[in-house]
Design a protein around this motif. Structure first.
Motif, short mmCIF file in Angstrom:
data_model
loop_
_atom_site.label_atom_id
_atom_site.label_comp_id
_atom_site.label_asym_id
_atom_site.label_seq_id
_atom_site.Cartn_x
_atom_site.Cartn_y
_atom_site.Cartn_z
N LEU A 1 0.83 -1.21 0.00
CA LEU A 1 0.00 0.00 0.00
C LEU A 1 0.85 1.26 0.00
CD1 LEU A 1 -2.82 -0.83 2.58
CD2 LEU A 1 -2.96 -0.84 0.08
N PHE A 2 2.09 1.14 0.49
CA PHE A 2 3.00 2.29 0.59
C PHE A 2 3.96 2.38 -0.57
CE2 PHE A 2 1.50 1.33 4.78
CZ PHE A 2 1.27 2.57 5.33
N ASP A 3 3.89 1.42 -1.48
CA ASP A 3 4.77 1.40 -2.64
C ASP A 3 4.40 2.56 -3.55
OD1 ASP A 3 6.53 0.75 -4.59
OD2 ASP A 3 5.61 -1.16 -5.11
N ARG A 4 5.30 3.51 -3.72
CA ARG A 4 4.95 4.73 -4.44
C ARG A 4 5.29 4.68 -5.92
NH1 ARG A 4 5.60 9.84 -0.90
NH2 ARG A 4 4.21 10.55 -2.50
N ASP A 5 5.87 3.58 -6.40
CA ASP A 5 6.12 3.50 -7.83
C ASP A 5 4.89 2.93 -8.54
OD1 ASP A 5 6.16 0.76 -7.55
OD2 ASP A 5 8.34 0.62 -7.51
N LYS B 1 -3.36 1.41 -3.71
CA LYS B 1 -2.30 2.08 -2.96
C LYS B 1 -2.83 3.34 -2.28
CE LYS B 1 1.21 0.68 -6.28
NZ LYS B 1 2.20 1.15 -7.24
N ILE B 2 -2.11 3.76 -1.25
CA ILE B 2 -2.43 5.01 -0.56
C ILE B 2 -2.12 6.17 -1.49
CG2 ILE B 2 -1.81 6.51 1.38
CD1 ILE B 2 -1.19 3.94 2.97
N ASN B 3 -3.03 7.13 -1.57
CA ASN B 3 -2.83 8.32 -2.39
C ASN B 3 -2.08 9.36 -1.56
OD1 ASN B 3 -2.93 10.53 -4.02
ND2 ASN B 3 -5.13 10.46 -4.40
N PHE B 4 -0.74 9.37 -1.67
CA PHE B 4 0.08 10.27 -0.88
C PHE B 4 0.03 11.71 -1.36
CE2 PHE B 4 1.92 6.41 0.89
CZ PHE B 4 2.01 6.78 2.22
N ASP B 5 -0.66 11.97 -2.47
CA ASP B 5 -0.88 13.36 -2.86
C ASP B 5 -1.77 14.06 -1.83
OD1 ASP B 5 0.64 13.04 -5.12
OD2 ASP B 5 -1.09 12.61 -6.41
N TYR B 6 -2.51 13.28 -1.05
CA TYR B 6 -3.39 13.81 0.00
C TYR B 6 -2.99 13.24 1.36
CZ TYR B 6 -5.99 15.57 -3.92
OH TYR B 6 -6.34 16.24 -5.06
N ALA B 7 -1.68 13.17 1.60
CA ALA B 7 -1.16 12.59 2.84
C ALA B 7 -1.65 13.32 4.08
CB ALA B 7 0.37 12.58 2.82
N GLU B 8 -1.93 14.62 3.95
CA GLU B 8 -2.40 15.39 5.12
C GLU B 8 -3.78 14.95 5.58
OE1 GLU B 8 -4.06 17.42 1.56
OE2 GLU B 8 -2.08 16.63 2.06
N LYS B 9 -4.50 14.18 4.75
CA LYS B 9 -5.83 13.69 5.12
C LYS B 9 -5.77 12.34 5.86
CE LYS B 9 -8.10 16.90 2.74
NZ LYS B 9 -9.24 16.86 1.89
N ILE B 10 -4.62 11.68 5.84
CA ILE B 10 -4.48 10.39 6.52
C ILE B 10 -4.60 10.62 8.03
CG2 ILE B 10 -2.90 8.48 7.01
CD1 ILE B 10 -1.68 8.98 4.22
N SER B 11 -5.39 9.80 8.69
CA SER B 11 -5.57 9.95 10.13
C SER B 11 -5.50 8.60 10.81
CB SER B 11 -6.89 10.65 10.44
OG SER B 11 -7.97 9.91 9.94
N GLY B 12 -5.21 8.64 12.12
CA GLY B 12 -5.09 7.41 12.88
C GLY B 12 -5.68 7.56 14.26
N ALA B 13 -5.99 6.44 14.88
CA ALA B 13 -6.49 6.42 16.25
C ALA B 13 -6.04 5.12 16.89
CB ALA B 13 -8.01 6.52 16.28
N PHE B 14 -5.77 5.17 18.19
CA PHE B 14 -5.41 3.99 18.95
C PHE B 14 -6.52 3.73 19.95
CE2 PHE B 14 -3.37 1.83 22.55
CZ PHE B 14 -2.82 0.75 21.89
N PHE B 15 -7.08 2.50 19.91
CA PHE B 15 -8.20 2.18 20.79
C PHE B 15 -8.17 0.69 21.10
CE2 PHE B 15 -12.77 1.12 21.38
CZ PHE B 15 -13.00 1.90 22.51
#
Length: 195
Positions: A139-143, A157-171
């Protein structure tokens, strides 16, 4: 009478640490970490700031853990310790890995968990980072190579053009990572890591 009770500079990152409020995200000084007077979150002397790295690598996240303040930039991370009396001290972490996803950096009992361009990691800001995302590495492979569809259930794959939108939570012992996939501009997928 005090004459240094200035108003804070406009910022978009904030955290409470050592009875101060810390701010970052000043567009004119993206590598400045500002702090209020102790027990006085409304008072911001102009000399109360720490310069972190260079202006070419802006501060992106401010998580705290175990008496340390983590300061993430796009390229690396630092730990802040100390207090207003003895002074705050800045140390760059051993693993030079930052984040472009401020909402992905969250404290947990496993350390600070964060999403970088090469995977999801934990850090205690002192020792080396530990990778959590080995099973979803593609998912992190950028090629432009194709994903291993069988291993990832047809995930994009993750769209790293919008990396600022990625969010996480620990629960409850799990880290939840929400991310935009493929051509999506908003998070549309979730990956869950269970410790």
């Amino acid at each position: 009478v005090e004459f240094d009770n200035d108003l804070p500079i406009g910022n978009h990152l904030t955290v409470s640490f050592q009875e101060h409020i810390f701010l970052a995200g000043d567009p004119d000084n993206p590598n400045h970490l500002y702090f209020s007077k102790r027990f006085r979150p409304e008072s911001w002397p102009t000399e109360n700031f720490i310069e972190i790295g260079s202006a070419n690598d802006p501060i992106t996240a401010l998580p705290t853990i175990a008496g340390l303040l983590g300061v993430f930039t796009r390229e690396t991370k630092y730990r802040i310790s100390g207090n207003a009396t003895s002074g705050f001290t800045t140390f760059e972490a051993i693993s030079h890995r930052g984040t472009r996803s401020p909402k992905s950096a969250v404290p947990s009992d496993k350390g600070i968990i964060f999403c970088a361009s090469d995977g999801v990691f934990t850090t205690n800001l002192i020792g080396p980072d530990t990778k959590l995302s080995g099973k979803i590495e593609k998912l992190f492979d950028r090629d432009d190579q194709a994903l291993d569809q069988e291993a990832l259930d047809h995930a994009e794959k993750i769209n790293f053009d919008y990396a600022e939108k990625i969010s996480g939570a620990f629960f409850k012992g799990k880290y939840f990572l929400c991310y935009p996939s493929g051509d999506a501009t908003e998070p549309d997928k979730m990956a869950v890591f269970s410790f």
